[in-house]
Design a protein around this motif. Structure first.
Motif, short mmCIF file in Angstrom:
data_model
loop_
_atom_site.label_atom_id
_atom_site.label_comp_id
_atom_site.label_asym_id
_atom_site.label_seq_id
_atom_site.Cartn_x
_atom_site.Cartn_y
_atom_site.Cartn_z
N GLU A 32 0.83 -1.21 0.00
CA GLU A 32 0.00 0.00 0.00
C GLU A 32 0.86 1.26 0.00
O GLU A 32 2.00 1.23 0.44
N GLY A 33 0.23 2.37 -0.43
CA GLY A 33 0.94 3.64 -0.45
C GLY A 33 1.67 3.82 -1.77
O GLY A 33 1.74 2.90 -2.59
N VAL A 34 2.20 5.03 -1.96
CA VAL A 34 2.89 5.29 -3.23
C VAL A 34 4.22 6.00 -3.07
O VAL A 34 4.98 6.07 -4.03
N GLU A 35 4.52 6.54 -1.92
CA GLU A 35 5.65 7.45 -1.84
C GLU A 35 6.98 6.78 -1.48
O GLU A 35 7.96 6.91 -2.20
N ASN A 36 7.02 6.12 -0.34
CA ASN A 36 8.27 5.56 0.17
C ASN A 36 8.21 4.03 0.16
O ASN A 36 7.16 3.45 -0.08
N ALA A 192 -1.42 17.45 5.67
CA ALA A 192 -1.35 17.65 4.22
C ALA A 192 -1.56 16.39 3.37
O ALA A 192 -1.47 16.47 2.14
N ASP A 193 -1.84 15.24 4.00
CA ASP A 193 -2.12 14.02 3.21
C ASP A 193 -2.99 13.08 4.04
O ASP A 193 -2.79 11.87 4.04
N LEU A 194 -3.97 13.65 4.75
CA LEU A 194 -4.73 12.82 5.68
C LEU A 194 -5.86 12.09 4.95
O LEU A 194 -7.05 12.34 5.17
N PHE A 195 -5.49 11.20 4.06
CA PHE A 195 -6.42 10.37 3.29
C PHE A 195 -6.85 9.19 4.16
O PHE A 195 -6.18 8.86 5.15
N PRO A 196 -7.92 8.49 3.75
CA PRO A 196 -8.37 7.34 4.56
C PRO A 196 -7.25 6.33 4.83
O PRO A 196 -7.20 5.74 5.92
N ASP A 197 -6.31 6.14 3.88
CA ASP A 197 -5.27 5.12 4.13
C ASP A 197 -4.23 5.59 5.14
O ASP A 197 -3.30 4.83 5.46
N ASN A 198 -4.38 6.81 5.64
CA ASN A 198 -3.45 7.29 6.66
C ASN A 198 -4.14 7.47 8.02
O ASN A 198 -3.55 8.07 8.93
N VAL A 199 -5.35 6.96 8.13
CA VAL A 199 -6.10 7.08 9.39
C VAL A 199 -6.57 5.68 9.80
O VAL A 199 -7.28 5.02 9.05
N ILE A 210 -1.09 8.14 10.55
CA ILE A 210 0.27 7.81 10.08
C ILE A 210 0.65 8.72 8.91
O ILE A 210 -0.14 9.54 8.47
N ASP A 211 1.87 8.52 8.43
CA ASP A 211 2.34 9.11 7.18
C ASP A 211 2.40 10.65 7.22
O ASP A 211 1.63 11.33 6.54
N PHE A 212 3.34 11.14 7.98
CA PHE A 212 3.50 12.59 8.15
C PHE A 212 4.50 13.19 7.15
O PHE A 212 5.00 14.28 7.36
N TYR A 213 4.75 12.47 6.03
CA TYR A 213 5.85 12.86 5.15
C TYR A 213 5.51 13.95 4.13
O TYR A 213 6.32 14.26 3.26
N PHE A 214 4.30 14.50 4.22
CA PHE A 214 4.00 15.73 3.48
C PHE A 214 3.70 16.87 4.45
O PHE A 214 3.31 17.96 4.02
N ALA A 215 3.83 16.63 5.75
CA ALA A 215 3.49 17.66 6.74
C ALA A 215 4.33 18.92 6.46
O ALA A 215 5.48 18.84 6.02
N ARG A 275 -3.62 19.99 -6.41
CA ARG A 275 -2.38 19.42 -5.88
C ARG A 275 -2.33 17.90 -6.11
O ARG A 275 -1.32 17.35 -6.56
N PHE A 276 -3.43 17.21 -5.78
CA PHE A 276 -3.40 15.75 -5.90
C PHE A 276 -3.58 15.31 -7.36
O PHE A 276 -3.02 14.29 -7.76
N LEU A 277 -4.30 16.11 -8.14
CA LEU A 277 -4.39 15.82 -9.58
C LEU A 277 -2.98 15.88 -10.19
O LEU A 277 -2.58 14.99 -10.97
N THR A 279 0.14 15.68 -8.71
CA THR A 279 1.11 14.64 -8.30
C THR A 279 0.72 13.29 -8.90
O THR A 279 1.58 12.53 -9.36
N ARG A 280 -0.59 13.01 -8.94
CA ARG A 280 -1.02 11.74 -9.54
C ARG A 280 -0.72 11.71 -11.04
O ARG A 280 -0.32 10.68 -11.57
N LEU A 281 -0.93 12.84 -11.71
CA LEU A 281 -0.65 12.90 -13.15
C LEU A 281 0.85 12.67 -13.40
O LEU A 281 1.23 11.87 -14.26
N PRO A 295 0.03 3.11 -9.22
CA PRO A 295 -0.20 4.56 -9.26
C PRO A 295 -1.69 4.88 -9.11
O PRO A 295 -2.55 4.10 -9.50
N LYS A 296 -1.97 6.06 -8.53
CA LYS A 296 -3.37 6.42 -8.27
C LYS A 296 -3.95 7.19 -9.46
O LYS A 296 -3.21 7.86 -10.18
N ASP A 297 -5.27 7.14 -9.59
CA ASP A 297 -5.94 7.69 -10.76
C ASP A 297 -6.01 9.22 -10.71
O ASP A 297 -6.71 9.79 -9.87
#
Ligand SMILES: Nc1ncnc2c1ncn2[C@@H]1O[C@H](COP(=O)(O)OP(=O)(O)O)[C@@H](O)[C@H]1O
Ligand SMILES: N[C@@H](CCOP(=O)(O)O)C(=O)O
Length: 327
Positions: A32-36, A192-199, A210-215, A275-277, A279-281, A295-297
């Motif tokens: 899961e996840g996309v960054e690290n 700055a990235d508090l999506f459902p997969d980080n709660v 979790i995932d404070f790497y865009f804070a 912002r999310f459009l 980075t995803r693009l 990768p996310k849509d």
């Protein structure tokens, strides 16, 4: 996350030998996840998360992220805590990447979002914003307007491969955001990235973040806008006003929102969608071959952006001041 960097058994054993965690029992890449790159590391002392920081996470920002998690944990916010090796240092290197072991947080992120999840999220987000009030480190938001323009410039030549006319839509929207971006709102450290997969939730109760790497430092209400986009739309693209109402009303029970913050919400939601459009693009067009990552849509965020472009005020979200500002 994903796994961009493979870790051999030999590398892992010499890395783990620097800690007082006992022998390594297993280490498995997390899909899961996309960054690290993240691994579930089980040692004789229990489960931990091993993270190797990749592309978008800059090494010089890591003391901010690690310091923030320590600060939040001290304030009673349930979040991962960096684990120091025997020499007292948590930030190390593994396979040529900066690497950290953090404590394992029990719970699961919600696959099907209910209004009750949004209510608890609103309260947790406001508590986070209060808890960082005396955190002294700062990190400017690298993914604010100048960062969006940079991502656009790097993706523009191939943007229309993803959706016809996307390049022009992005260019026009960036100009509109630049002309209308709010100023002077209450600011502080945001997730700055508090999506459902980080709660995480245990049963029905929120158990940690979790995932404070865009804070970073930005408007607190921008964090609210990020959550509205990530939590209050259905799979068919429709906006769920009940979820947004609960998110906002539970947020403001802990931290009231000012008139200016409420008025700014439509533009903050448009900026967050942009912002999310972007980075995803960028990630969609620059997918590393062979990496264990999905990768996310980007188009999900194009649909959200189009919705916010039709909004003129809180009423268009089917919200009113009592939902958001205080009864
Ligand atoms: N401290 C933690 N405790 C438990 N699971 C974690 C922890 N940190 C990460 N994970 C797991 O790893 C996944 C990816 O982590 P995340 O930090 O979101 O990665 P990325 O920064 O790459 O997006 C999470 O969805 C979760 O399953
Ligand atoms: N939340 C972002 C991607 C970053 O992923 P995460 O695994 O760090 O939450 C998105 O959805 O685009």
């Amino acid at each position: 996350m994903a796994v961009y960097t493979e870790v051999t058994d030999e590398d892992l054993s010499s890395f783990a030998a620097q800690y007082d965690l006992g022998a390594v029992l297993s280490c498995k890449g997390i899909a899961e996840g996309v960054e690290n790159s993240n691994f579930l590391l089980v040692t004789e002392r229990g489960p931990y998360i091993l993270t190797l920081y990749e592309k978008r996470t800059r090494k010089e920002d890591l003391p901010f992220f690690l310091g923030l998690m320590e600060h939040l944990a001290e304030k009673g916010i349930a979040c991962p805590l960096p684990v120091a090796a025997r020499d007292g240092v948590a930030l190390r290197e593994l396979c040529g990447r900066p690497a950290v072991i953090v404590t394992f947080l029990a719970g699961m992120w919600p696959r099907r979002i209910t209004p009750q999840h949004c209510a608890q999220l609103g309260e947790a987000l406001a508590r986070l914003h209060l808890a960082v009030g005396d955190f002294r480190m700062e990190r400017p938001n690298a993914l604010a307007l100048p960062g969006w323009k940079d991502l656009f410039a790097r993706s523009a030549p191939r943007a229309d491969e993803v959706a016809p006319g996307l390049r022009e839509t992005l260019e026009t929207e960036l100009a509109a955001l630049e002309a209308n971006w709010p100023a002077g709102l209450p600011a502080g450290v945001i997730h700055a990235d508090l999506f459902p997969d980080n709660v995480f939730f245990r049963g029905d109760s929120l158990s940690g973040l979790i995932d404070f790497y865009f804070a970073c430092n930005d408007f607190l209400a921008y964090d609210v806008a990020i959550c509205i986009n990530a939590w209050c739309f259905e799979i068919d693209g429709s906006f769920n006003a009940t979820k947004a109402r609960l998110l906002l009303s539970n947020y403001r029970k802990v931290r009231p929102l000012s008139r200016a913050e409420l008025d700014a919400l439509p533009w903050l939601c448009r900026g967050s969608a942009m912002r999310f459009l972007l980075t995803r693009l960028y990630d969609w067009l620059n997918h590393p071959p062979g990496a264990f990552v999905r990768p996310k849509d980007p188009l999900e965020y194009l649909r959200k952006l189009r919705f916010h472009q039709t909004v003129r005020g809180l009423g268009d979200y089917f919200l009113d001041d009592s939902d958001a500002a205080g009864a």
